[in-house]
Design an enzyme around this catalytic site. Sequence first.
Site, PDB file in Angstrom:
ATOM      1  N   GLY A  38     -15.343   0.504  18.489  1.00 35.96           N
ATOM      2  CA  GLY A  38     -15.070   0.903  17.105  1.00 35.96           C
ATOM      3  C   GLY A  38     -14.472  -0.164  16.212  1.00 35.96           C
ATOM      4  N   SER A  39     -14.630  -1.449  16.576  1.00 39.09           N
ATOM      5  CA  SER A  39     -14.052  -2.479  15.696  1.00 39.09           C
ATOM      6  C   SER A  39     -14.735  -2.463  14.323  1.00 39.09           C
ATOM      7  CB  SER A  39     -14.115  -3.869  16.327  1.00 39.09           C
ATOM      8  OG  SER A  39     -15.439  -4.286  16.490  1.00 39.09           O
ATOM      9  N   ASN A  40     -16.044  -2.249  14.310  1.00 38.36           N
ATOM     10  CA  ASN A  40     -16.740  -2.170  13.011  1.00 38.36           C
ATOM     11  C   ASN A  40     -16.331  -0.923  12.236  1.00 38.36           C
ATOM     12  OD1 ASN A  40     -18.855  -4.362  12.493  1.00 38.36           O
ATOM     13  ND2 ASN A  40     -19.099  -3.901  14.670  1.00 38.36           N
ATOM     14  N   LEU A  54     -25.451   4.107  20.057  1.00 39.32           N
ATOM     15  CA  LEU A  54     -26.471   3.734  21.043  1.00 39.32           C
ATOM     16  C   LEU A  54     -27.612   4.731  21.221  1.00 39.32           C
ATOM     17  CD1 LEU A  54     -24.184   2.053  23.704  1.00 39.32           C
ATOM     18  CD2 LEU A  54     -25.225   1.101  21.636  1.00 39.32           C
ATOM     19  N   ILE A  85     -31.764   7.852  16.429  1.00 42.58           N
ATOM     20  CA  ILE A  85     -31.592   8.891  15.404  1.00 42.58           C
ATOM     21  C   ILE A  85     -32.899   9.673  15.284  1.00 42.58           C
ATOM     22  CG2 ILE A  85     -31.181   9.287  12.935  1.00 42.58           C
ATOM     23  CD1 ILE A  85     -28.684   8.378  14.404  1.00 42.58           C
ATOM     24  N   ASN A 117     -27.860   0.693   9.829  1.00 39.77           N
ATOM     25  CA  ASN A 117     -27.446   0.267  11.177  1.00 39.77           C
ATOM     26  C   ASN A 117     -27.103  -1.207  11.149  1.00 39.77           C
ATOM     27  OD1 ASN A 117     -27.156   0.357  14.071  1.00 39.77           O
ATOM     28  ND2 ASN A 117     -29.161  -0.627  14.246  1.00 39.77           N
ATOM     29  N   HIS A 133     -27.174  -4.471  13.723  1.00 41.16           N
ATOM     30  CA  HIS A 133     -27.685  -4.925  15.015  1.00 41.16           C
ATOM     31  C   HIS A 133     -27.144  -6.333  15.264  1.00 41.16           C
ATOM     32  CE1 HIS A 133     -30.354  -4.836  18.443  1.00 41.16           C
ATOM     33  NE2 HIS A 133     -30.628  -6.100  18.170  1.00 41.16           N
ATOM     34  N   ASP A 155     -34.490  -0.106  15.540  1.00 47.89           N
ATOM     35  CA  ASP A 155     -34.327  -1.455  14.970  1.00 47.89           C
ATOM     36  C   ASP A 155     -35.518  -1.929  14.126  1.00 47.89           C
ATOM     37  OD1 ASP A 155     -31.879  -1.598  16.329  1.00 47.89           O
ATOM     38  OD2 ASP A 155     -32.868  -2.373  18.125  1.00 47.89           O
TER      39      ASP A 155
HETATM   40  C1  GAR Z   1     -21.553  -4.242  17.594  1.00 46.95           C
HETATM   41  O1  GAR Z   1     -21.683  -5.592  17.966  1.00 46.95           O
HETATM   42  C2  GAR Z   1     -22.859  -3.730  17.032  1.00 46.95           C
HETATM   43  O2  GAR Z   1     -23.576  -4.697  16.334  1.00 46.95           O
HETATM   44  C3  GAR Z   1     -23.573  -3.340  18.293  1.00 46.95           C
HETATM   45  O3  GAR Z   1     -22.592  -2.727  19.094  1.00 46.95           O
HETATM   46  C4  GAR Z   1     -21.346  -3.374  18.839  1.00 46.95           C
HETATM   47  C5  GAR Z   1     -20.280  -2.313  18.633  1.00 46.95           C
HETATM   48  O4  GAR Z   1     -19.010  -2.891  18.580  1.00 46.95           O
HETATM   49  N1  GAR Z   1     -24.683  -2.467  18.011  1.00 46.95           N
HETATM   50  C6  GAR Z   1     -25.785  -2.463  18.749  1.00 46.95           C
HETATM   51  O5  GAR Z   1     -25.932  -3.176  19.715  1.00 46.95           O
HETATM   52  C7  GAR Z   1     -26.861  -1.481  18.265  1.00 46.95           C
HETATM   53  N2  GAR Z   1     -28.109  -1.782  18.868  1.00 46.95           N
HETATM   54  P1  GAR Z   1     -17.784  -2.049  18.011  1.00 46.95           P
HETATM   55  O6  GAR Z   1     -17.769  -0.720  18.741  1.00 46.95           O
HETATM   56  O7  GAR Z   1     -16.574  -2.870  18.360  1.00 46.95           O
HETATM   57  O8  GAR Z   1     -17.983  -1.905  16.535  1.00 46.95           O
END
Ligand code: GAR
Length: 187
Positions: free
Chosen positions: A12-14, A85, A88, A102, A104, A145
């Site tokens: 969940g950092s994003n 992951l 949708i 999204n 990626h 994607d």
């Molecule tokens: C992020 O790097 C995002 O780009 C990736 O998962 C990570 C989640 O990090 N998304 C994918 O790979 C989607 N195909 P987070 O939970 O720390 O935000």
Amino acid sequence: MTRIAIFASGSGSNAENIIRYFSEKENVKVVLVLSNKASSGVLIRAQSHNVPTFIFTKNDLNECSKVHKVLKDYNANMIVLAGFLLKIPLCMIKAYPNSILNIHPALLPKFGGKGMYGMNVHKAVVENNEQKSGITIHYVNENYDEGDIIFQAKCDIDKHDLPEDVKRKVQALELCHFPNVIESIIP
Ligand code: GAR
């Protein structure tokens, strides 16, 4: 008013970065964080910012009505996938036309598709001896994607970089750009 629901499966950092960014804006609010994983860090991060959370199963998502109802209960009008992951389903795409985004962790169309998430992506990038990686922010359609690309940013990969190094560089790009790109498409 734009009311964002964030879907996430990971740490969940994003999601937290987006919540923080929009907490200071008047016209945009993160109203809900949804996850298919009860143990995901994103739920704790959301709760620490007093953002409500909702956990659902893969079947709930595919069947649509339960997830759609909670989105309606919170008047969400935009969906942001931040490390989510599951695919949708079409019913959700139809309910939120051009309103699902999204991120990626690579330069699509390379290194996308089913199974390409998180460290799998960075490992594939290193194994392929890529000289650059980066992020892609795109609209979501019914294929993994493949929706229209809104924004990409690149980073260099040194020949001794490990997947963990690529992850660190990509994560820095994500934290720097994702909230601004979301804001840029808001009417
Ligand atoms: C992020 O790097 C995002 O780009 C990736 O998962 C990570 C989640 O990090 N998304 C994918 O790979 C989607 N195909 P987070 O939970 O720390 O935000």
